[in-house]
Design a protein around this motif. Sequence first.
Motif, PDB file in Angstrom:
ATOM      1  N   SER A  34       1.073  -1.192   0.173  1.00  0.00           N
ATOM      2  CA  SER A  34      -0.268  -0.003   0.047  1.00  0.00           C
ATOM      3  C   SER A  34       1.544   0.992   0.118  1.00  0.00           C
ATOM      4  CB  SER A  34      -1.052   0.242   1.237  1.00  0.00           C
ATOM      5  OG  SER A  34      -1.590  -1.239   1.365  1.00  0.00           O
ATOM      6  N   VAL A  35       0.203   2.333  -0.590  1.00  0.00           N
ATOM      7  CA  VAL A  35       0.988   4.001  -0.511  1.00  0.00           C
ATOM      8  C   VAL A  35       0.013   4.730  -0.813  1.00  0.00           C
ATOM      9  CG1 VAL A  35       2.734   2.585  -1.674  1.00  0.00           C
ATOM     10  CG2 VAL A  35       0.569   3.334  -3.485  1.00  0.00           C
ATOM     11  N   ASN A  36       1.529   5.861  -0.117  1.00  0.00           N
ATOM     12  CA  ASN A  36       0.451   7.595   0.237  1.00  0.00           C
ATOM     13  C   ASN A  36       0.565   7.751  -1.395  1.00  0.00           C
ATOM     14  OD1 ASN A  36       0.140   6.866   2.820  1.00  0.00           O
ATOM     15  ND2 ASN A  36       1.185   8.863   3.166  1.00  0.00           N
ATOM     16  N   LEU A  37      -0.592   8.550  -1.918  1.00  0.00           N
ATOM     17  CA  LEU A  37      -0.908   8.478  -3.266  1.00  0.00           C
ATOM     18  C   LEU A  37      -0.715  10.162  -2.540  1.00  0.00           C
ATOM     19  CD1 LEU A  37      -1.513   6.336  -5.368  1.00  0.00           C
ATOM     20  CD2 LEU A  37       0.497   6.791  -5.043  1.00  0.00           C
TER      21      LEU A  37
ATOM     22  N   SER B  73       3.711  22.595   0.095  1.00  0.00           N
ATOM     23  CA  SER B  73       2.393  21.754   0.412  1.00  0.00           C
ATOM     24  C   SER B  73       2.273  20.855  -0.215  1.00  0.00           C
ATOM     25  CB  SER B  73       1.645  22.804   0.500  1.00  0.00           C
ATOM     26  OG  SER B  73       1.244  22.808  -0.909  1.00  0.00           O
ATOM     27  N   PHE B  74       1.280  19.419   0.453  1.00  0.00           N
ATOM     28  CA  PHE B  74       0.851  18.741  -0.216  1.00  0.00           C
ATOM     29  C   PHE B  74      -0.842  19.022  -1.023  1.00  0.00           C
ATOM     30  CE2 PHE B  74       2.867  16.378   3.250  1.00  0.00           C
ATOM     31  CZ  PHE B  74       4.017  15.754   2.377  1.00  0.00           C
ATOM     32  N   HIS B  75      -0.738  18.181  -1.460  1.00  0.00           N
ATOM     33  CA  HIS B  75      -2.404  17.909  -1.857  1.00  0.00           C
ATOM     34  C   HIS B  75      -2.505  16.433  -2.120  1.00  0.00           C
ATOM     35  CE1 HIS B  75      -2.198  22.250  -3.678  1.00  0.00           C
ATOM     36  NE2 HIS B  75      -0.991  21.973  -4.037  1.00  0.00           N
ATOM     37  N   HIS B  76      -3.644  16.243  -1.703  1.00  0.00           N
ATOM     38  CA  HIS B  76      -4.495  15.176  -2.029  1.00  0.00           C
ATOM     39  C   HIS B  76      -3.403  14.413  -0.867  1.00  0.00           C
ATOM     40  CE1 HIS B  76      -6.998  15.947  -5.874  1.00  0.00           C
ATOM     41  NE2 HIS B  76      -5.477  16.000  -5.671  1.00  0.00           N
ATOM     42  N   GLY B  77      -3.622  15.105   0.096  1.00  0.00           N
ATOM     43  CA  GLY B  77      -3.416  14.340   1.376  1.00  0.00           C
ATOM     44  C   GLY B  77      -4.160  12.980   1.649  1.00  0.00           C
ATOM     45  N   GLU B  78      -5.599  12.563   1.461  1.00  0.00           N
ATOM     46  CA  GLU B  78      -6.286  11.598   2.303  1.00  0.00           C
ATOM     47  C   GLU B  78      -6.466  10.561   0.739  1.00  0.00           C
ATOM     48  OE1 GLU B  78      -7.075  14.391   0.064  1.00  0.00           O
ATOM     49  OE2 GLU B  78      -8.168  13.242  -1.646  1.00  0.00           O
TER      50      GLU B  78
ATOM     51  N   VAL C 155      -5.002   7.157  -0.168  1.00  0.00           N
ATOM     52  CA  VAL C 155      -3.706   5.910  -0.401  1.00  0.00           C
ATOM     53  C   VAL C 155      -4.505   4.709  -0.655  1.00  0.00           C
ATOM     54  CG1 VAL C 155      -3.872   4.243   1.376  1.00  0.00           C
ATOM     55  CG2 VAL C 155      -4.253   6.342   2.133  1.00  0.00           C
ATOM     56  N   TYR C 156      -3.585   4.516  -1.217  1.00  0.00           N
ATOM     57  CA  TYR C 156      -3.893   3.179  -2.412  1.00  0.00           C
ATOM     58  C   TYR C 156      -3.389   1.620  -1.418  1.00  0.00           C
ATOM     59  CZ  TYR C 156      -2.872  -0.177  -6.236  1.00  0.00           C
ATOM     60  OH  TYR C 156      -3.283  -1.092  -7.730  1.00  0.00           O
ATOM     61  N   ILE C 157      -4.855   0.966  -1.194  1.00  0.00           N
ATOM     62  CA  ILE C 157      -4.094   0.089  -0.364  1.00  0.00           C
ATOM     63  C   ILE C 157      -4.208  -1.113  -1.099  1.00  0.00           C
ATOM     64  CG2 ILE C 157      -6.160  -1.263   1.468  1.00  0.00           C
ATOM     65  CD1 ILE C 157      -7.571   2.321   2.384  1.00  0.00           C
ATOM     66  N   ASN C 158      -3.502  -1.689  -0.777  1.00  0.00           N
ATOM     67  CA  ASN C 158      -3.773  -3.507  -1.171  1.00  0.00           C
ATOM     68  C   ASN C 158      -3.356  -4.387  -0.527  1.00  0.00           C
ATOM     69  OD1 ASN C 158      -3.317  -3.200  -4.792  1.00  0.00           O
ATOM     70  ND2 ASN C 158      -2.227  -1.397  -3.116  1.00  0.00           N
ATOM     71  N   ARG C 159      -4.059  -4.732   0.673  1.00  0.00           N
ATOM     72  CA  ARG C 159      -4.733  -5.429   1.895  1.00  0.00           C
ATOM     73  C   ARG C 159      -3.750  -7.091   1.508  1.00  0.00           C
ATOM     74  NH1 ARG C 159      -9.164  -2.840   3.248  1.00  0.00           N
ATOM     75  NH2 ARG C 159      -8.652  -1.934   5.412  1.00  0.00           N
ATOM     76  N   THR C 160      -2.671  -7.471   2.484  1.00  0.00           N
ATOM     77  CA  THR C 160      -1.936  -9.099   1.842  1.00  0.00           C
ATOM     78  C   THR C 160      -2.786  -9.776   1.717  1.00  0.00           C
ATOM     79  OG1 THR C 160      -0.287  -8.002   3.082  1.00  0.00           O
ATOM     80  CG2 THR C 160      -0.349 -10.514   2.896  1.00  0.00           C
ATOM     81  N   THR C 161      -4.057  -9.929   2.760  1.00  0.00           N
ATOM     82  CA  THR C 161      -5.267 -10.875   2.158  1.00  0.00           C
ATOM     83  C   THR C 161      -5.487 -10.874   0.552  1.00  0.00           C
ATOM     84  OG1 THR C 161      -6.805  -9.854   3.227  1.00  0.00           O
ATOM     85  CG2 THR C 161      -5.550 -11.697   4.260  1.00  0.00           C
ATOM     86  N   THR C 162      -6.224  -9.369   0.169  1.00  0.00           N
ATOM     87  CA  THR C 162      -6.190  -9.257  -1.431  1.00  0.00           C
ATOM     88  C   THR C 162      -4.882 -10.220  -2.570  1.00  0.00           C
ATOM     89  OG1 THR C 162      -7.140  -7.239  -0.761  1.00  0.00           O
ATOM     90  CG2 THR C 162      -6.609  -7.251  -2.616  1.00  0.00           C
ATOM     91  N   LEU C 163      -3.416  -9.425  -2.030  1.00  0.00           N
ATOM     92  CA  LEU C 163      -3.179 -10.139  -2.975  1.00  0.00           C
ATOM     93  C   LEU C 163      -3.151 -11.703  -2.924  1.00  0.00           C
ATOM     94  CD1 LEU C 163       0.173  -7.922  -1.664  1.00  0.00           C
ATOM     95  CD2 LEU C 163      -1.862  -6.909  -3.333  1.00  0.00           C
TER      96      LEU C 163
ATOM     97  N   THR D 166       6.097   8.485  -2.982  1.00  0.00           N
ATOM     98  CA  THR D 166       6.566   7.665  -2.944  1.00  0.00           C
ATOM     99  C   THR D 166       6.899   6.589  -3.143  1.00  0.00           C
ATOM    100  OG1 THR D 166       4.373   7.126  -1.456  1.00  0.00           O
ATOM    101  CG2 THR D 166       4.191   6.091  -3.280  1.00  0.00           C
ATOM    102  N   GLY D 167       7.628   6.699  -4.047  1.00  0.00           N
ATOM    103  CA  GLY D 167       8.241   5.346  -4.992  1.00  0.00           C
ATOM    104  C   GLY D 167      10.601   5.981  -4.198  1.00  0.00           C
ATOM    105  N   HIS D 168      10.948   5.035  -4.993  1.00  0.00           N
ATOM    106  CA  HIS D 168      12.061   5.588  -4.946  1.00  0.00           C
ATOM    107  C   HIS D 168      12.828   6.534  -5.698  1.00  0.00           C
ATOM    108  CE1 HIS D 168      14.430   1.472  -4.014  1.00  0.00           C
ATOM    109  NE2 HIS D 168      13.081   1.038  -2.813  1.00  0.00           N
ATOM    110  N   PRO D 169      13.928   7.480  -6.073  1.00  0.00           N
ATOM    111  CA  PRO D 169      13.649   8.298  -6.919  1.00  0.00           C
ATOM    112  C   PRO D 169      14.133   7.561  -7.963  1.00  0.00           C
ATOM    113  CG  PRO D 169      14.994   8.660  -4.982  1.00  0.00           C
ATOM    114  CD  PRO D 169      14.311   7.118  -4.240  1.00  0.00           C
ATOM    115  N   GLY D 170      13.811   8.103  -9.023  1.00  0.00           N
ATOM    116  CA  GLY D 170      13.674   7.683 -10.576  1.00  0.00           C
ATOM    117  C   GLY D 170      15.520   8.176 -11.110  1.00  0.00           C
ATOM    118  N   THR D 171      16.532   7.557 -10.453  1.00  0.00           N
ATOM    119  CA  THR D 171      17.762   7.489 -10.537  1.00  0.00           C
ATOM    120  C   THR D 171      18.253   6.559 -10.784  1.00  0.00           C
ATOM    121  OG1 THR D 171      18.897   8.164  -8.040  1.00  0.00           O
ATOM    122  CG2 THR D 171      17.900   9.818  -9.481  1.00  0.00           C
TER     123      THR D 171
END
Length: 293
Positions: free
Chosen positions: A118-121, A130-135, A137-145, A198-203
Amino acid sequence: MTKKMIIEARINEYAMRDDNPHVPWTADEIAETAARCREEGASIVHFHARNPDGSPLHGVDAYAEIIRKIRSRSDILVHPTLGWFANDDDPAGRIACVTTLACDPATRPDFAPIDTGSVNLESYDAESRSFHHGERVYINRTTTLELYARDFKRSGIKPQLVTWAVGFTRRAAAMIEMGLVDEPAWFLVNMTEGACLTGHPGTAAGLKAHLAFLPANRKVEWASNVVGGNLLELADTTARLGGHLAPGIGDHPYLELGCPRNEEVVRMAVRTARAAGREIASPQETREMLGLA
Ligand code: ZN
């Protein structure tokens, strides 16, 4: 012989046309783009169904129409999305579209994604600090996976394991160990640039930090992707490290290159791969490399 490179064209996501006007939306536009990307060397197309105004389109019929149109134009392998902020409280409902499509060989997707965590998006605006769309979250529970992996296996769909950080990779490795995902496992190393933190930098450093934790005792193939950044800047590094590439204007408008079309981005990726000594895999070669039925 040096391993051939798989190119997956990620043609639209939920990108609008404010930045790059060439984002394909309709079934005909998606099929046309897929055929052009295939001509340039892509062997897989990843797409999201969209309405004529660009809004998200859901449903089996919409995806079936797109897949039939893509396959009537070329032999490119098909990789639809599961959808954006789907409700993780109904995991089976979330993949019902893909598993229903799989009941008919004519519309069965070759691939479907599993984001293994799961990740904050939110998006971060560095100018206004400032942050936008701070709410968001892309949820992927382990049972879902677990459910996705079992159902995809039953449906004959190859999962693309989308990893946003090392913890996602470790969870994916556990899923391989559990027998939920067959080898060779197919990873998308998803890095983020710009407003998406939310991810590693694209470097090269961000990519190598991922690769250090791919399961060494497993058969694995991986492609690099940069959400919100120029993947072509990592194309040479990816090619030399034995990876594959997943470029497209769905993840980044490429303003710095004059807003190219998807097939032009694919052409540039192919050119860099060849310069690094990597030939390009056809759809049939991609099937063999990734162990598709
Ligand atoms: Zn997508």
